[in-house]
Every structure is written in C-alpha cells, then in structure tokens.
Enzyme design. Structure first.
Site, PDB file in Angstrom:
ATOM      1  N   HIS A 135       0.847  -1.241   0.142  1.00 13.79           N
ATOM      2  CA  HIS A 135       0.226   0.047   0.097  1.00 13.79           C
ATOM      3  C   HIS A 135       0.951   1.297  -0.086  1.00 13.79           C
ATOM      4  O   HIS A 135       1.951   1.022   0.414  1.00 13.79           O
ATOM      5  CB  HIS A 135      -0.600   0.108   1.281  1.00 13.79           C
ATOM      6  CG  HIS A 135      -1.856   0.971   1.402  1.00 13.79           C
ATOM      7  ND1 HIS A 135      -1.636   2.211   1.808  1.00 13.79           N
ATOM      8  CD2 HIS A 135      -3.187   0.657   1.241  1.00 13.79           C
ATOM      9  CE1 HIS A 135      -2.752   2.990   1.659  1.00 13.79           C
ATOM     10  NE2 HIS A 135      -3.941   2.194   1.550  1.00 13.79           N
ATOM     11  N   ASP A 213       2.816  -4.761   8.043  1.00 15.10           N
ATOM     12  CA  ASP A 213       1.581  -3.838   7.828  1.00 15.10           C
ATOM     13  C   ASP A 213       0.486  -4.795   8.100  1.00 15.10           C
ATOM     14  O   ASP A 213      -0.058  -5.553   7.219  1.00 15.10           O
ATOM     15  CB  ASP A 213       1.622  -3.244   6.406  1.00 15.10           C
ATOM     16  CG  ASP A 213       0.372  -2.667   6.045  1.00 15.10           C
ATOM     17  OD1 ASP A 213      -0.675  -2.878   6.549  1.00 15.10           O
ATOM     18  OD2 ASP A 213       0.353  -1.848   4.923  1.00 15.10           O
ATOM     19  N   GLN A 216      -5.031  -5.058   6.919  1.00 11.45           N
ATOM     20  CA  GLN A 216      -5.912  -5.821   6.306  1.00 11.45           C
ATOM     21  C   GLN A 216      -5.927  -7.308   7.220  1.00 11.45           C
ATOM     22  O   GLN A 216      -6.879  -8.113   6.848  1.00 11.45           O
ATOM     23  CB  GLN A 216      -5.671  -6.126   4.839  1.00 11.45           C
ATOM     24  CG  GLN A 216      -5.775  -5.076   3.995  1.00 11.45           C
ATOM     25  CD  GLN A 216      -7.095  -4.485   4.046  1.00 11.45           C
ATOM     26  OE1 GLN A 216      -8.107  -4.921   4.444  1.00 11.45           O
ATOM     27  NE2 GLN A 216      -7.185  -3.024   3.523  1.00 11.45           N
ATOM     28  N   LYS A 239     -10.448  -0.328  10.550  1.00 12.41           N
ATOM     29  CA  LYS A 239     -10.868  -1.588   9.814  1.00 12.41           C
ATOM     30  C   LYS A 239     -11.352  -3.006  10.591  1.00 12.41           C
ATOM     31  O   LYS A 239     -11.417  -3.878   9.960  1.00 12.41           O
ATOM     32  CB  LYS A 239      -9.414  -1.925   8.841  1.00 12.41           C
ATOM     33  CG  LYS A 239      -8.983  -0.739   7.857  1.00 12.41           C
ATOM     34  CD  LYS A 239      -8.031  -1.164   7.115  1.00 12.41           C
ATOM     35  CE  LYS A 239      -7.224   0.026   6.350  1.00 12.41           C
ATOM     36  NZ  LYS A 239      -8.164   0.605   5.074  1.00 12.41           N
ATOM     37  N   CYS A 377      -4.681   2.550  -3.717  1.00 15.89           N
ATOM     38  CA  CYS A 377      -3.436   2.814  -3.189  1.00 15.89           C
ATOM     39  C   CYS A 377      -2.449   1.979  -3.127  1.00 15.89           C
ATOM     40  O   CYS A 377      -1.492   1.870  -2.382  1.00 15.89           O
ATOM     41  CB  CYS A 377      -3.755   3.339  -1.528  1.00 15.89           C
ATOM     42  SG  CYS A 377      -4.538   4.755  -1.078  1.00 15.89           S
TER      43      CYS A 377
END
Ligand code: PLP
Length: 420
Positions: A135, A213, A216, A239, A377
């Site tokens: 991202h 990261d 998600q 999220k 992104c």
C-alpha cells in the site's frame, strides 16, 4: 462385503452472520431503493453497537484529559485509556502494554518508524526492502526516508495476476545491505496472505529489522507478533470495527526504548528546561499532546467484540465468501480476476472487459452494492499488472452468501448494460 458409506457431516456454521448483523444498525437500510450490501470492508469496516455504546458512555460519564489530572474523571479516563493499551497488547500477543504505541492508524505507525527508527539507523548505501504489493502507506514513508538518508529501496517482486510474492527472488533482494524489510500481511488489492513468519525468520537470520503492515489482517485472522517474529507491526482501528482516527503500533521493547521521539510536546516529557528536555519511556515518548482518548476506548470494545466471535472463525468465514465469490465471478464471461486462486483472504479484485472499474462501482451502487474501484493505493502494483484500477468486493463476518449471490447477479447485469 458391503462397506458403509460415511457421509461427511456438513461443515459447522462457525459464524451466524444473520445474528451478528443485528449488532450493526447501519447495515439495516436501503440504498437507492435496494437493501444495502456493504462490500467495502477493506476500506473501512462497520461498527457494532458495543463500540458505539462505549464511545457514548465515555463521553456521557468519564470524559476528561488523561495522565494529568488527579480528579475522579481524569482517573477514570486514564484507567480506560491504559486498559485499552493492555487490551491491544493482548490482541496481538505482545509481551507488554509498553510495546503498544497508539497512533492514528497504520499509516501513522509506519511513518513513526520511518522517522524515528529510520532516522537514527539508516545511512547512505543502506537498503530498505519492500514488496511490490505494498500500500502507498508502506512505500511513501520509506521513499521520504530514502531521500533524507541516501538509503535505497529494493522490491521483492509479485508473480503477476495471481498475486503471489516471488519467493525464488528472495535471496537476491534480501542481502546484508538491507537494514529493514517492511511487508504487508494481507494485500488489500489482491487478497494474498503473505508468509510473514517465514519472511521475518529469513530477515532475522541476517539481522534485518522487520515491519509488518497488518491493516488488512489484524481484524480478520489471528495475529500474534511473537509467532510472526516481527520487530514492528501496525494496524488501524477503523478496519477492525473500531473508530476512525485510532490505531496501534507494536514495537519490540528494546527497539522502542532505543528510538528517539518523533514529535515533541506535552505528555511525552519527564522534564523540560528552556534548552533541554528529557523524555518518558516508550510508549509515552511517542505520544505527544492530548491523545485520542475515546478512540482507544472504542477500539477496546471492538477487540472484545471480534475476539467474542473468534478471529479463526472470522478468517474462515471471509475466506469461504471470497472463494465462493471468486468461483462465481470466474463463471461469467470476460472477467479478469486478480490474486491467488486458492487460500485468498476475504476480498476479490476484478475487471470486466471494456468496462472501467469506476463504472462497475457506480452502477453497482445504484443496486445498493457498495464496492470500491480504483488503484486501492497500490499504484506501482497496478502498473506492474498493466491496469489502472480494479473493482474490489471485500467481505467481513456480517456478510452472507446470499449477498454474494446478489452481487454476482448485479455484476452480470452490469455486463449486459455495457454490452448494449
Ligand atoms: C494494506 C494496507 N496498508 C495500509 C493501509 C492504510 O491504513 P490507514 O489509512 O488506516 O492508515 C491500508 C488501508 O487501506 C491498507 O489496506
């Protein structure tokens, strides 16, 4: 001899999505005259009543600034704020609450590491290893750091539409010059679940610091920083059913303690003189100014809610929906699908021949289906795949198979509409 046929029991429904939906007031509405189908969960999730109530209760009963006051409300606010930190540590199996820095989200967490750890530890000639499916928030902060320090960026390639990391290339990019390897756990554009524990293990053997990261993944599957073996990990509250504007950054204690502050102000100091300041220990050293207080409190409620369902169950449910959606879409003509055929996380990225992704999303919206279209992104990844954008349906535990059926029907209608 007659052998008895054993009929396998039908898979146990681990998640009762219909029941869980009752906790999400926003899902019970019509959009353009159709029942809302919310398939934009990778962008942000919806919030259950438990989170809305936690925010409301905080503002109605306990609102005060933290860490400063000695009055009752300030004590309550501080206790709730620090309890949320401990809860976040437990959520990702950190060793201690001191390893959790509250941030605005994944983006801010990565920027913090780039500024503070990167500014202190990188120099010209060093390399920062990323993957081609990152991202922008796990690319741009490193580019800014590279500009400041003279370090270079290197990328682990993605295989193509199937969207896997090309691990045959790992040895050629993960070299001794690499000081940091930052990688996405679950790709927001492809649905790929990366083998982060294996990647961190390979990095560790060379003394390379790792950052995951988990934007998600944190709310969609079990995430255990000790099992992954990463040095840093960032995620966003919004999220994972929490409020916007709050996130958490995990940092291994020794690393956090050795890092300088990245912003200065109130709350992060021990003592200030006209010319010199001494700083608090981590994590408070990284939280200058009045923090978002209701955010961690809402996030706490969200983490409790998710763990009440069980993140293994959520992962299985999301995966089943994504596999089903992938299979149904692949039966339509002239649909290009992105990401792994099997083992994908809960989203599907696709393109219809001769229809722009934005048109797919605009028309789907007219049928009450909320999708996302664009580069998500991940512009460098899109360029690598030779596309500008994709349409994306992303799922959560409150989505159902019936909704996927309806979505696929709508995609079929969109194809007919643009074929005219
Ligand atoms: C994989 C990934 N990383 C980072 C981010 C940035 O998250 P935030 O905007 O909450 O900081 C996102 C958001 O979509 C994402 O999907």
């Amino acid at each position: 001899m007659i052998t008895e046929t054993v009929i396998p029991a039908p898979p146990k429904e681990m998640i009762d999505s219909e029941k869980l939906r009752a906790d999400f007031p926003i899902l019970h509405q019509k959009v353009h005259g159709h029942p809302l189908i919310y398939f934009d969960n990778a962008a942000t999730s919806q919030k259950p009543r438990a989170v809305l109530d936690a925010l409301r209760n905080y503002y109605e009963r306990d609102n005060a600034n933290v860490h400063r006051g000695i009055h009752e409300l300030s004590n309550r606010a501080t206790t709730a704020f620090e309890a949320a930190r401990a809860r976040a540590a437990h959520f990702i199996n950190a060793r201690s609450a001191d390893e959790i820095v509250f941030t605005r989200g994944t983006t801010e967490g990565i920027n913090l590491i780039a500024h503070s750890w990167g500014g202190r530890n990188l120099k010209a000639g060093d390399k920062i290893l990323l993957t081609e499916m990152e991202h922008h928030s796990n690319i741009v902060p490193w580019q800014l750091l590279a500009e400041r320090t003279g370090a270079k960026l290197v990328y682990l390639p993605v295989t193509g539409d199937e969207g896997l990391l090309d691990l045959t290339r790992l040895d050629s990019v993960l070299t001794r010059e690499v000081k940091l390897f930052a990688m996405v756990h679950i790709s927001n554009s492809l649905g790929t679940v990366n083998p982060v524990a294996e990647l961190c293990e390979r990095a560790r053997r060379l003394g390379v610091v790792t950052l995951v990261d988990a934007a998600q993944s944190a709310g969609h599957c079990p995430v255990d920083v000790r099992q992954i073996g990463c040095d840093f990990l960032a995620f966003s509250g919004h999220k994972i059913c929490g409020p916007t504007g709050i996130g958490a950054l995990y940092g291994r204690r020794e690393l956090l303690e050795a890092m300088p502050p990245w912003q200065g102000g109130g709350e992060m100091i021990l003592s200030v003189d006209f010319y010199k300041t001494s700083y608090k220990h981590a994590p408070h050293r990284f939280e200058a100014g009045t923090p978002d207080i209701s955010g961690p409190i809402g996030l706490h409620a969200a983490m409790d809610f998710l763990d009440g369902i069980g993140r293994e169950n959520i992962f299985r449910h999301d995966q089943d929906l994504a596999a089903y959606a992938y299979d149904q879409l692949s039966r339509l003509n002239e649909v290009r699908l992105f990401g792994p055929k099997t083992g994908r996380a809960g989203l599907v990225s696709f393109l219809l021949k001769d229809v722009h992704a934005h048109d797919v999303v605009t028309v789907a919206d007219q049928w009450g289906v909320a999708l996302r279209g664009g580069h998500h992104c991940t512009q460098p990844l899109m360029r690598k795949l030779g596309v500008e954008s994709t349409a994306r349906a992303s799922f959560y535990f409150y989505n159902t198979k019936n909704e996927v059926d309806r979505f696929v029907e709508v995609v079929g209608e969109i194809q007919k509409f643009f074929a005219r």
